[in-house]
Design an enzyme around this catalytic site. Structure first.
Site, PDB file in Angstrom:
ATOM      1  N   HIS A 155       7.054   6.261-100.441  1.00 26.44           N
ATOM      2  CA  HIS A 155       6.892   5.285 -99.352  1.00 26.44           C
ATOM      3  C   HIS A 155       6.755   3.870 -99.917  1.00 26.44           C
ATOM      4  CE1 HIS A 155       5.162   3.800 -95.452  1.00 26.44           C
ATOM      5  NE2 HIS A 155       4.547   2.969 -96.281  1.00 26.44           N
ATOM      6  N   GLU A 156       5.954   3.735-100.961  1.00 28.51           N
ATOM      7  CA  GLU A 156       5.736   2.403-101.544  1.00 28.51           C
ATOM      8  C   GLU A 156       7.008   1.877-102.208  1.00 28.51           C
ATOM      9  OE1 GLU A 156       3.183   1.024-100.680  1.00 28.51           O
ATOM     10  OE2 GLU A 156       2.102   2.775 -99.978  1.00 28.51           O
ATOM     11  N   HIS A 159       9.431   0.444 -99.717  1.00 29.94           N
ATOM     12  CA  HIS A 159       9.183  -0.943 -99.290  1.00 29.94           C
ATOM     13  C   HIS A 159       9.888  -1.923-100.227  1.00 29.94           C
ATOM     14  CE1 HIS A 159       6.473  -0.725 -95.925  1.00 29.94           C
ATOM     15  NE2 HIS A 159       5.559  -0.020 -96.563  1.00 29.94           N
TER      16      HIS A 159
HETATM   17 ZN   LIG Z   1       3.865   1.010 -95.972  1.00 28.58          ZN
END
Ligand SMILES: [Zn+2]
Length: 285
Positions: A155-156, A159
């Protein structure tokens, strides 16, 4: 790692309030058809993103990350190279990196870093250019499996790959500059570094719900393609819910949709489960 001092934690909390990635924002994405095609950046804000020079942003992030590490090291809150948790985090990340260029070709030349910071927060981030940090509070409170950690780190990383910071900075700066300046800048093609204020603290950026949704979807896919079970997204969020029981932190009270997020991840599984091969390792498919 040495337990960080309370003073350091208090300062770190202030500094990192509104952290780059608020893992716990609850997105509301629409369920798309199952497909082997990777989730691509939505294209939303693509024009704005182009106004911000990616290399300048990545250099600025690298400087901030370096300062953050130095500060943590001085407070004995930076895990040493031989820390077992750090070794584990790096091994999991390493399996996902060969897949990262599917979403951003620049990632091939990024100098990826993973560090473990001593902080009670349940959080993690990846700055532009691949500078990752995980907080010890996340490991302590969630006791995540490797699959769950892959979902967090995926998820990171998403980004950063989707350049959400770049879009956010462009929007924030243009809002401040106003319409006349916007028109001028669009003619120029790019925002200058001074106008961008790239020295501003990147960790204070807040992503939109749409950004979080994109990061969730791409993160699950990264994990699955790297051989991590994307169903861990569900158990991860169940743990998050349990960890927040009793005294809900601010992020939960302002985004009271943890159950929704679990349902949304479940709805995403038909798309990403076929990409999951437990024996695939770090194949770039
Ligand atoms: Zn996030």
């Amino acid at each position: 790692m040495t337990v960080p001092s309370e003073r350091y934690l208090a300062r770190a909390l202030r500094r990192l309030a509104g952290l780059v990635c608020v893992l716990l924002l609850a997105p509301a994405w629409s369920q798309g058809p199952a497909s082997d095609a990777p989730v691509k950046p939505s294209g939303v804000d693509a024009t704005l993103r182009r106004l911000v020079p990616a290399d300048s942003l990545e250099n600025s992030a690298a400087q901030q990350y370096s300062q953050l590490k130095q500060g943590a090291a001085q407070k004995r809150a930076l895990a040493p190279e031989n820390h077992p948790d750090l070794i584990r985090l790096r091994a999991i990340t390493q399996r996902m990196l060969p897949i990262a260029p599917r979403w951003n070709e620049r990632a091939r030349s990024w100098h990826w870093e993973v560090n473990l910071l001593g902080s009670a927060q349940v959080n993690a981030f990846c700055m532009p250019g691949g500078k990752i940090a995980v907080y010890s509070g996340l490991l302590k409170n969630l006791q995540p499996t490797d699959d769950e950690l892959a979902v967090v780190i995926g998820h990171e990383i998403a980004h950063a790959l989707l350049e959400h910071s770049r879009g956010r900075i462009a929007k924030d700066q243009l809002t401040q500059l106003g319409a006349t300046a916007l028109s001028h800048l669009l003619n120029l093609g790019q925002i200058g570094n001074s106008a961008l204020g790239l020295g501003a603290n990147m960790l204070s950026l807040k992503f939109s719900r749409g950004d979080e949704t994109e990061a969730d979807r791409v993160g699950l896919e990264l994990a699955a393609r790297a051989g991590y079970d994307p169903r861990a997204g569900v158990t991860l969020w169940q743990k998050m819910e349990r960890a927040s029981g009793g005294a809900p932190p601010e992020w939960l009270s302002s985004h009271p949709a943890g159950n929704n997020r679990i349902r949304e991840i479940e709805a995403e599984l038909p798309r990403v489960l076929p990409l999951y091969n437990p024996t695939s390792g770090a194949q770039s498919r």
